[in-house]
Design a protein around this motif. Structure first.
Motif, PDB file in Angstrom:
ATOM      1  N   ILE A 185      51.100 -88.745  26.575  1.00  0.00           N
ATOM      2  CA  ILE A 185      49.819 -88.307  26.009  1.00  0.00           C
ATOM      3  C   ILE A 185      48.980 -89.524  25.631  1.00  0.00           C
ATOM      4  CG2 ILE A 185      48.726 -87.141  24.052  1.00  0.00           C
ATOM      5  CD1 ILE A 185      51.055 -85.202  23.990  1.00  0.00           C
ATOM      6  N   VAL A 219      53.872 -85.401  31.254  1.00  0.00           N
ATOM      7  CA  VAL A 219      53.313 -84.307  30.463  1.00  0.00           C
ATOM      8  C   VAL A 219      53.567 -82.960  31.128  1.00  0.00           C
ATOM      9  CG1 VAL A 219      51.064 -83.344  29.879  1.00  0.00           C
ATOM     10  CG2 VAL A 219      51.628 -85.645  29.209  1.00  0.00           C
ATOM     11  N   PRO A 223      58.413 -80.924  29.537  1.00  0.00           N
ATOM     12  CA  PRO A 223      58.646 -79.719  28.740  1.00  0.00           C
ATOM     13  C   PRO A 223      59.562 -78.715  29.428  1.00  0.00           C
ATOM     14  CG  PRO A 223      56.305 -80.212  28.843  1.00  0.00           C
ATOM     15  CD  PRO A 223      56.968 -81.130  29.796  1.00  0.00           C
ATOM     16  N   MET A 257      65.101 -74.820  37.189  1.00  0.00           N
ATOM     17  CA  MET A 257      64.342 -75.303  36.041  1.00  0.00           C
ATOM     18  C   MET A 257      64.685 -76.763  35.739  1.00  0.00           C
ATOM     19  SD  MET A 257      64.600 -71.809  33.815  1.00  0.00           S
ATOM     20  CE  MET A 257      63.992 -72.389  32.258  1.00  0.00           C
TER      21      MET A 257
ATOM     22  N   MET B  70      38.531 -71.926  21.523  1.00  0.00           N
ATOM     23  CA  MET B  70      38.941 -73.309  21.678  1.00  0.00           C
ATOM     24  C   MET B  70      37.806 -74.190  22.177  1.00  0.00           C
ATOM     25  SD  MET B  70      42.712 -72.491  23.178  1.00  0.00           S
ATOM     26  CE  MET B  70      43.654 -73.939  22.841  1.00  0.00           C
ATOM     27  N   LEU B  90      51.526 -74.161  36.201  1.00  0.00           N
ATOM     28  CA  LEU B  90      52.504 -73.091  36.076  1.00  0.00           C
ATOM     29  C   LEU B  90      52.750 -72.448  37.427  1.00  0.00           C
ATOM     30  CD1 LEU B  90      51.845 -70.922  32.921  1.00  0.00           C
ATOM     31  CD2 LEU B  90      53.842 -72.268  33.483  1.00  0.00           C
ATOM     32  N   LEU B  93      55.468 -74.057  39.141  1.00  0.00           N
ATOM     33  CA  LEU B  93      56.747 -73.644  38.575  1.00  0.00           C
ATOM     34  C   LEU B  93      57.136 -72.274  39.099  1.00  0.00           C
ATOM     35  CD1 LEU B  93      59.016 -74.281  36.588  1.00  0.00           C
ATOM     36  CD2 LEU B  93      57.634 -73.317  34.784  1.00  0.00           C
TER      37      LEU B  93
ATOM     38  N   THR C  37      46.122 -82.276  25.905  1.00  0.00           N
ATOM     39  CA  THR C  37      47.263 -82.757  26.701  1.00  0.00           C
ATOM     40  C   THR C  37      48.557 -82.257  26.091  1.00  0.00           C
ATOM     41  OG1 THR C  37      45.941 -84.740  27.070  1.00  0.00           O
ATOM     42  CG2 THR C  37      48.219 -84.802  27.799  1.00  0.00           C
ATOM     43  N   PHE C  38      48.635 -82.293  24.752  1.00  0.00           N
ATOM     44  CA  PHE C  38      49.820 -81.753  24.103  1.00  0.00           C
ATOM     45  C   PHE C  38      49.963 -80.260  24.396  1.00  0.00           C
ATOM     46  CE2 PHE C  38      53.174 -81.032  21.304  1.00  0.00           C
ATOM     47  CZ  PHE C  38      52.874 -79.962  20.494  1.00  0.00           C
ATOM     48  N   LEU C  39      48.840 -79.532  24.371  1.00  0.00           N
ATOM     49  CA  LEU C  39      48.924 -78.099  24.639  1.00  0.00           C
ATOM     50  C   LEU C  39      49.372 -77.835  26.073  1.00  0.00           C
ATOM     51  CD1 LEU C  39      45.849 -76.711  22.698  1.00  0.00           C
ATOM     52  CD2 LEU C  39      48.250 -76.659  22.074  1.00  0.00           C
ATOM     53  N   VAL C  40      48.996 -78.732  26.988  1.00  0.00           N
ATOM     54  CA  VAL C  40      49.484 -78.594  28.365  1.00  0.00           C
ATOM     55  C   VAL C  40      51.010 -78.659  28.378  1.00  0.00           C
ATOM     56  CG1 VAL C  40      49.615 -79.763  30.594  1.00  0.00           C
ATOM     57  CG2 VAL C  40      47.421 -79.381  29.528  1.00  0.00           C
ATOM     58  N   THR C  41      51.580 -79.547  27.561  1.00  0.00           N
ATOM     59  CA  THR C  41      53.040 -79.590  27.530  1.00  0.00           C
ATOM     60  C   THR C  41      53.596 -78.283  26.968  1.00  0.00           C
ATOM     61  OG1 THR C  41      53.313 -80.581  25.323  1.00  0.00           O
ATOM     62  CG2 THR C  41      53.043 -82.082  27.155  1.00  0.00           C
ATOM     63  N   ILE C  43      52.219 -75.356  27.314  1.00  0.00           N
ATOM     64  CA  ILE C  43      52.089 -74.343  28.364  1.00  0.00           C
ATOM     65  C   ILE C  43      53.296 -74.413  29.295  1.00  0.00           C
ATOM     66  CG2 ILE C  43      50.766 -73.654  30.408  1.00  0.00           C
ATOM     67  CD1 ILE C  43      48.261 -74.682  28.985  1.00  0.00           C
ATOM     68  N   MET C  44      53.676 -75.627  29.676  1.00  0.00           N
ATOM     69  CA  MET C  44      54.824 -75.758  30.575  1.00  0.00           C
ATOM     70  C   MET C  44      56.121 -75.374  29.857  1.00  0.00           C
ATOM     71  SD  MET C  44      53.379 -76.531  33.340  1.00  0.00           S
ATOM     72  CE  MET C  44      54.735 -76.896  34.431  1.00  0.00           C
ATOM     73  N   PHE C  45      56.178 -75.648  28.571  1.00  0.00           N
ATOM     74  CA  PHE C  45      57.359 -75.343  27.773  1.00  0.00           C
ATOM     75  C   PHE C  45      57.604 -73.839  27.736  1.00  0.00           C
ATOM     76  CE2 PHE C  45      60.446 -77.079  25.038  1.00  0.00           C
ATOM     77  CZ  PHE C  45      60.520 -76.420  23.819  1.00  0.00           C
ATOM     78  N   GLY C  47      56.023 -71.732  29.640  1.00  0.00           N
ATOM     79  CA  GLY C  47      55.928 -71.248  31.016  1.00  0.00           C
ATOM     80  C   GLY C  47      57.280 -71.081  31.681  1.00  0.00           C
ATOM     81  N   ALA C  48      58.198 -72.018  31.391  1.00  0.00           N
ATOM     82  CA  ALA C  48      59.518 -71.924  32.004  1.00  0.00           C
ATOM     83  C   ALA C  48      60.230 -70.657  31.546  1.00  0.00           C
ATOM     84  CB  ALA C  48      60.337 -73.156  31.663  1.00  0.00           C
ATOM     85  N   PHE C 240      46.363 -71.553  20.727  1.00  0.00           N
ATOM     86  CA  PHE C 240      47.392 -71.552  21.766  1.00  0.00           C
ATOM     87  C   PHE C 240      48.522 -70.602  21.394  1.00  0.00           C
ATOM     88  CE2 PHE C 240      49.891 -72.768  25.203  1.00  0.00           C
ATOM     89  CZ  PHE C 240      51.184 -72.865  24.750  1.00  0.00           C
TER      90      PHE C 240
END
Lengths: 582, 111, 258
Positions: A185, A219, A223, A257, B70, B90, B93, C37-41, C43-45, C47-48, C240
């Motif tokens: 970030i 990034v 996650p 995953m 937002m 996503l 993914l 950018t943190f929120l993008v992480t 989303i992926m978190f 998202g899985a 979010f």
């Protein structure tokens, strides 16, 4: 050691008192452990990462000693499993992923773009603490008995059956993952928003392009593995089984995953190294990187395509054949941008003035070894070949070529290249060249036999093997000893140079780049005035649109500017050898 | 949906300030969509269509929150790009679904 | 990609300007981009987990449909209204932060926190019911379907369990022919339910802590909160969390029968 002969344009240190640098303005523990200076944080990381590298290397040593004999003489099977897991976990998550970004990236990025610090300095410090805490947790798990699942933690073994300290290790990796995300970030925002005036995207050093792409991959990918590993912990501790087939769960889902991150992770490991190679080759060929925009866009392409190939780790574990075909095709495509870089580096050297300093030797080694590693990856990307080669030592040799021959060699080259900037001292060049040669020989002796023995059928993660493979293992272990010496020598002379190394000036290499226009080591705020950039990247002495000499005459730290300064100093009666950066 | 922007008195801040009226209007729409989702779930349209409707409404609600609450609509382009990339990624993914959907296409022994 | 001015504004030195930034515009944009950018992480978190949910629901549609009837749509729906409203009040808090109105900021932050507690309260009631019904995955899990001969009794996860090797190890999508006990697959539903709503609730708790900290900082007039950016960043995070619930609610509570 004799005085280092500087390349043309290199500026020696000036004699006499200098202002306090980022290293010397304070010596207290508090000012180190609570620093928000990106340069100090880079040094803190350098220490932690080196410790992890040594511990991972220790595990490698145990593995290689064990493998000299077909029936195991040193370790039981359980301990062997724990040893290769420890090697993988420490090397992948605690060395390869953070090494270049957290040390050289942290140190150089603000300097290269003309900023005073990263965008979020306190987040940077937090990332170091997270890394250290995560590392300590993983190490505790090792000490308390270890983990035997392999660094890939496949389920349901890791989630249900293994009796090792899986949860503790995974929590440590999870925390280190957040350290990585924090760095990512920080770099993204810094590179977008804190470039000096005139520093457009296409004037950036390719090191920055590489780190930008790496940060985006971090990034977007980290996650996913974080939640995956967290689910394994949750399954172990709370019995919320997602991957357990006894509940209708699918172990292959874990693999999807896990590899969704872990494949892009290998690009996190190699891209920064490629960025370093661009810097070194441009500097020691005294030429602009050939096809600058191709190299820049190839980094982006690697970042994007790198996310589309994860299934090539799962060709034989149970995913659908059709998915396998798609991933195989994409894996061939992802090799193309890397090849573009290799061609461009070679073209840069053509008709350049090549200066074979130690960093350049590491860079040349990188090009050769990375190419071999990358090509052998294509073998593995072919479905039919992979049926035979998967889970053999061929795979092990492939990834060590790219990770050790590629990423680590780039890291060492970068450490040598920026060592004068970071510490203000030169390392001994003769010893450095010797060490580069020794590690190159040791590396090849270690890993080339592994291609052969893998092709012949030797499985990975086994320590019992048929006697006919022994000769290859013995060669490999012998090579590992030589490689260890090749790594040990720099460790010694780098430490030696801190006290006895020749003092370095602001630009010992005569390189182009904003980081070379400030003192070595830099003052705490990096630049006394933010520079305004009017020249192109790598504006060395060759044809540019404006003519190189024109571009460079107002750029402090270069040969032309030094002559101007000297002329002006003589006129004004100032002492000679005045560094241009002040 | 219109909104006025005012520039706050404080210097250095060129930030757009969304008016409260906008927030209240968006909120009403969000509640309405929520009611619609619940209502639609009681109408049997066939599983596939029900799912599509529910997810479409959820996406619309998410877009409203992102754009207005937002403040991405009034923000910089870089913010918008990052917001979009997160959701787009996503999709990469979800390419995993390809595996599950094709596993049973042709039965190949031992594969 | 704005080009920043090289000289520093000695005369307009905003007390909130950090040393590494040239001016407040650069700083504010950096914070917003950084937060996104943190929120993008994030989303992926999340998202899985949505991916895992999609796959398993696709494979076991009947089980998921049946099991979801044990969830309380009224509770879920109320929670949705609660979170949407808290998003509104949070947006209002950010507005008043930009308007530098301290008391209104505090009021709206306070209301948002109250709504968050309300959300957690309803969640606790729901989870408690799950616990009483033995629907929490693990050794105590018991699942009964009315009118069918479903498995009664817990499914053990110890290695001693004999996993009935199904005829085909491939998971098939959408018809399921995997020969496993119904209750085991129901446990999969509840594992996902607890994992996803649990992770979401964890994020709500973090949100409460962040908003609470800001509230107290405002109360004690801490200098950092003269500046609207901390509240704005907290707002982005909170919205979010709301978006995640917007997707969770229909997926878990409103599964349609086909």
């Amino acid at each position: 050691m004799s005085a280092t002969a500087l390349p043309p344009g290199g500026i020696p240190a000036r004699a006499g008192e200098q202002e306090p640098s980022y290293l010397t303005w304070s010596y207290t523990v508090k000012d180190w452990l609570l620093t928000i200076d990106h340069k100090r944080i880079a040094v803190l990381y350098l220490i932690s990462i080196s410790v992890m590298f040594l511990l991972g290397g220790f595990a490698a040593m145990m593995i290689r000693i064990e493998l000299t004999s077909p029936h195991g003489q040193l370790l039981t099977s359980e301990v062997y499993n724990k040893m290769f897991t420890m090697h993988g976990v420490l090397m992948v998550f605690f060395f390869l992923v953070p090494s270049i970004p957290a040390t050289l990236g942290n140190f150089c990025i603000p300097l290269m773009i003309g900023a005073k610090d990263l965008a979020f300095p306190r987040l940077n410090l937090l990332s170091w603490y997270l890394y250290t805490i995560g590392g300590l947790m993983a190490l505790s798990a090792m000490i308390m008995g270890g983990v035997d699942t392999g660094w890939t933690f496949y389920t349901p073994y890791s989630s249900v059956y293994s009796n090792g300290n899986v949860s503790l290790t995974l929590i440590g990796i999870f925390i280190a993952g957040f350290s990585s995300i924090a760095t990512g970030i920080n770099f993204i925002v810094t590179i977008h928003k804190m470039r000096a005036p005139g520093m457009t995207w296409f004037r950036l050093p390719l090191f920055i392009w590489a780190h930008y792409t790496t940060s985006v991959i971090i990034v977007l990918g980290t996650p996913v593995v974080a939640i995956t590993l967290a689910l394994v912990v949750v399954e172990r501790l709370l019995h919320l089984g997602i991957f357990n087939p006894a509940l209708g769960g699918d172990p292959i889902l874990f693999q999807h995953m896990f590899w969704f991150y872990s494949h892009p992770a290998v690009y996190i490991m190699i891209l920064p190294s490629m960025g370093i190679i661009s810097e070194i080759i441009a500097c020691f060929s005294r030429k602009r990187i050939f096809g600058y925009s191709f190299v820049a866009f190839s980094s982006i392409a690697i970042g994007v395509f790198g996310f589309l190939v994860w299934g090539h780790h799962m060709f034989v574990t149970g995913q659908s054949m059709y998915t396998g075909m798609v991933f195989s095709a994409l894996s061939f495509i992802v090799a193309v941008p890397s090849a573009i870089k290799v061609f461009n580096w070679a073209a840069t050297m053509y008709k350049g003035q090549v200066w074979l300093t130690a960093p350049m030797l590491y860079a040349l080694g990188f090009i050769g070894l990375f190419t071999v590693g990358g090509l052998t990856g294509l073998y593995l990307a072919s479905l039919a070949m992979d049926v035979h080669l998967n889970m053999t030592y061929f795979v092990v040799a492939h990834f060590h070529f790219v990770m050790v021959g590629g990423a680590t060699l780039g890291y060492l080259g970068g450490l040598h290249f920026w060592w004068p900037k970071i510490t203000g001292r030169m390392y001994p060049e003769g010893w450095a060249k010797l060490a580069a040669g020794i590690s190159f020989i040791g590396f090849n002796l270690t890993f080339l036999p592994q291609f052969v023995v893998g092709y012949l059928g030797m499985p990975r993660r086994y320590h019992y093997y048929p006697a006919e493979y022994q000769i290859w293992h013995v060669l490999s272990s012998a090579g590992a000893s030589v490689l260890a010496i090749g790594y040990g020598i720099p460790l010694i002379y780098f430490l030696w140079s801190l006290k006895y190394g020749e003092k370095a000036g602001p630009n010992p290499w005569g390189a182009i780049g904003l980081e070379w226009q400030t003192a070595s080591p830099p003052p705490m705020e990096n630049f006394h005035e933010i520079p305004v950039v009017t020249w192109e990247a790598y504006a060395y002495d060759d044809e540019t649109e404006h003519g190189a000499q024109e571009d460079r005459k107002d750029m402090p730290g270069t040969e032309a500017a030094v002559r101007q300064e000297a002329a002006r100093d003589t006129e004004e009666g100032h002492p000679q050898g005045h560094p241009a950066a002040e | 949906m219109e909104h006025e922007t005012i520039h706050p008195a404080a210097e250095h801040q060129t930030h757009h300030v969304t008016q409260p009226k906008v927030y209240y209007i968006v909120y009403c729409w969000l509640i309405l969509f929520m009611a619609l989702t619940i209502g639609a779930s009681y109408i049997n349209m066939g599983g596939g269509l029900n799912n599509l409707v529910a997810m479409t409404i959820a996406v619309i609600k998410a877009v409203l929150v992102v754009m207005f609450f937002m403040q991405v609509k009034s923000g910089t382009r870089l913010t918008w790009v990052w917001a979009a990339i997160g959701f787009i990624w996503l999709i990469f993914l979800f390419a995993t679904l390809g595996d599950y959907m094709t596993r049973n296409w042709v039965h190949v022994p031992g594969w | 990609m704005s080009v920043e001015v090289a000289e520093e504004h000695g005369h307009h030195h905003d007390p909130h300007l950090q040393h590494q930034f040239q001016d407040m515009g650069q700083q504010n944009e950096s914070y917003v981009v950084g937060m996104w950018t943190f929120l993008v992480t994030e989303i992926m978190f999340f998202g899985a987990l949505f991916l895992a949910y999609t796959i398993y629901r696709g494979e076991n549609p009947d089980v998921f449909l049946e099991a979801h009837h044990h969830l309380n749509v009224l509770a879920g729906g109320t929670n949705t209204v609660v979170l949407l409203t808290s998003s509104l009040t949070m947006a209002m808090a950010v507005y008043h932060a930009q308007m530098k109105n301290r008391s209104k900021q505090m009021m709206f932050l306070g209301i948002t926190i109250l709504f968050s507690f309300c959300f957690l309260g309803i969640k606790t009631v729901e989870w408690k019911k799950k616990f009483e019904d033995h629907h929490v995955p693990g050794p105590s899990f018991q699942y009964e379907i009315e009118g069918t001969a479903a498995n009664k009794g817990p499914v053990h996860l110890s290695p001693a369990v004999e996993t009935k090797a199904p005829a085909s190890t491939k998971a098939v999508f959408p018809k399921d022919t995997v020969d496993l006990e119904y209750s085991a697959k129901a446990q999969l539903f509840f594992s996902l339910y607890f994992a996803m709503t649990g992770l979401h609730a964890f994020h709500v708790i973090i949100g409460i802590l962040v908003m609470g900290t800001l509230f107290f900082m405002l109360m004690f007039k801490h200098p950092s909160v003269d500046y609207y950016m901390p509240v704005e960043m907290a707002g982005l995070y909170w919205h979010f969390v709301d978006i995640v619930w917007i997707f969770l609610f229909p997926l878990f509570y409103l599964i349609p029968s086909s």
